[in-house]
Every structure is written in C-alpha cells, then in structure tokens.
Design a protein around this motif. Sequence first.
Motif, PDB file in Angstrom:
ATOM      1  N   LYS A 169     -12.761  31.387 -22.675  1.00  0.00           N
ATOM      2  CA  LYS A 169     -11.945  30.966 -21.535  1.00  0.00           C
ATOM      3  C   LYS A 169     -10.613  30.371 -21.970  1.00  0.00           C
ATOM      4  O   LYS A 169      -9.628  30.413 -21.222  1.00  0.00           O
ATOM      5  CB  LYS A 169     -12.738  29.945 -20.703  1.00  0.00           C
ATOM      6  N   HIS A 208     -12.556  35.408 -12.054  1.00  0.00           N
ATOM      7  CA  HIS A 208     -11.969  34.954 -10.780  1.00  0.00           C
ATOM      8  C   HIS A 208     -11.106  33.718 -10.979  1.00  0.00           C
ATOM      9  O   HIS A 208     -10.008  33.609 -10.416  1.00  0.00           O
ATOM     10  CB  HIS A 208     -13.101  34.647  -9.799  1.00  0.00           C
ATOM     11  N   THR A 209     -11.556  32.800 -11.808  1.00  0.00           N
ATOM     12  CA  THR A 209     -10.826  31.551 -12.017  1.00  0.00           C
ATOM     13  C   THR A 209      -9.506  31.786 -12.740  1.00  0.00           C
ATOM     14  O   THR A 209      -8.459  31.246 -12.352  1.00  0.00           O
ATOM     15  CB  THR A 209     -11.686  30.556 -12.823  1.00  0.00           C
ATOM     16  N   TYR A 261     -17.475  37.287  -6.366  1.00  0.00           N
ATOM     17  CA  TYR A 261     -16.517  37.753  -7.381  1.00  0.00           C
ATOM     18  C   TYR A 261     -16.786  39.191  -7.840  1.00  0.00           C
ATOM     19  O   TYR A 261     -16.435  39.562  -8.962  1.00  0.00           O
ATOM     20  CB  TYR A 261     -16.523  36.821  -8.601  1.00  0.00           C
ATOM     21  N   GLU A 315     -17.222  34.738 -12.613  1.00  0.00           N
ATOM     22  CA  GLU A 315     -16.573  33.514 -12.153  1.00  0.00           C
ATOM     23  C   GLU A 315     -15.373  33.173 -13.032  1.00  0.00           C
ATOM     24  O   GLU A 315     -14.328  32.732 -12.530  1.00  0.00           O
ATOM     25  CB  GLU A 315     -17.575  32.365 -12.150  1.00  0.00           C
ATOM     26  N   GLN A 316     -15.516  33.373 -14.353  1.00  0.00           N
ATOM     27  CA  GLN A 316     -14.375  33.125 -15.243  1.00  0.00           C
ATOM     28  C   GLN A 316     -13.221  34.063 -14.916  1.00  0.00           C
ATOM     29  O   GLN A 316     -12.055  33.642 -14.889  1.00  0.00           O
ATOM     30  CB  GLN A 316     -14.789  33.303 -16.708  1.00  0.00           C
TER      31      GLN A 316
END
Length: 237
Positions: A135, A169-170, A206, A166-167
């Motif tokens: 990340k 999307h973030t 997502y 989720e990563q």
Amino acid sequence: MVNYKTPNVYIEEISKLPPSVAGVSTGIPAFLGYTEKAVNDDGENLRNVPTRITSLLEYETFFGLAKPTEITVTTNSSDEIDVNITPPIFLMYYALQMFFNNGGGACYIVSVGSYEENSERKNKSDFDLGLAALKKEDEPTLILLSDAVDLPLDTDYYNLCHDALEQCHTLQDRFAVFDVVQAGSTADPKIQDDVDNFRNGIGQEYLNYGAVYYPYLQTSLNYYYTDDSVMVESEKS
C-alpha cells in the motif's frame, strides 16, 4: 509556418516520418507470495519489502528458485514405470516465468515468507502484512495473489481478495487480478459451483476494481526439481 522577411534562398527540412512516441508502461504488477529466500546484495532482509525487478535473473538473485517438486518413480516386476508428481503449492516462481516469457517488464515482488517456514501451511496473516507493505508503494498498478489461492480456508482467500479490492478503491491507482478457487478436477470441473462460491465469498464491495480468471492456466513449463526431491522405488519381488 515560418515567415521569411528578407528575400534569399532558404532550405527548410520537413520530416516525412510521424513523431516518435516513447512507450510507457501502463501496468506494473505486484506479485505477493512465498519465496526460497528474500535478501538483497547487501544482505538486507526483503521480507515484506516491495522490490522492483525487471528480469527472472533478478528474481532468482534476490528471491531464489521454485521449491523443488517431489517426484516418486516406481518400477514393478514387469519393468513398467509409474511416475507420481506432487503438484507444487508455491506458485509465484512459475507465475514470474510466464510473465517474463510473455514479454513482461518491470514488476514488484513482495515475499510474504519462505518455503521452509510455511511448508505445512500458508497463512492469511502473511499476505495481510505483504498487502499492507504494498500500500505504501506508488508505482504498482496491479495486485496478483495467485500464491494465496490455496489458503487453508476458502474464507481466508475471499477475505484477502476483499482486502485487495478495498486497497484499490482507497488508493484509486491500482487494480486486482484474482484466480477462482478450483474445487473440481480438470477432467470433471465444477464450473458453476466454483464461480458461485467465489462470487458469494468476496461480497459486493469494490467489484469494479478487480477481475477474475478461470479455470487455472495450463502451461508447458517444466516443474523445477532436484536430485534430492526425486525418490525411486521398486515393487519387484
């Protein structure tokens, strides 16, 4: 257009070739999985350290080879030979072979553990740490988790896929590519069951940040083995 203000003879060169366009990589994959080792040229530990490489030779230098495949060769009284191959559970080395054999360039490797430490069981927690380390990197644009497809519990794999989505999307700068857990055999695939289990397992969030490939890719790559990983047995009386 050039405006000439004084009379004279001028030579103007006009290129007949279109302007060259430098190629830019649009996808930088990050492979997460287990490796033989994880150490750079300075002896520094590369476990959970996203490492940029550009060739299989670099991978082998920092992360080693595939885990030797266990092969049992049995001969009987009729001199017939039976070969039994135990399919490898650590897949990242073979994925890298395919990547570079098909024109792959720069990519990132995240070693989440060693073959020796995880010979009996893979752990979702190892991939969680690797995903958290990834990340922090800006360049990777693809997340690949092929080495996680056979985690002990299907729910572990599905939850890991959800975390990867989720990563994506973030951060808004990457995409995830997954494999469907294949429960059936090649001869008797359970296609609808496999697809339904995966689709229900990863949830509803997502989904526009991921893609899925199914069934498993069949290749002509040879399994890596050593003399020590081959056992010869005789059933002759």
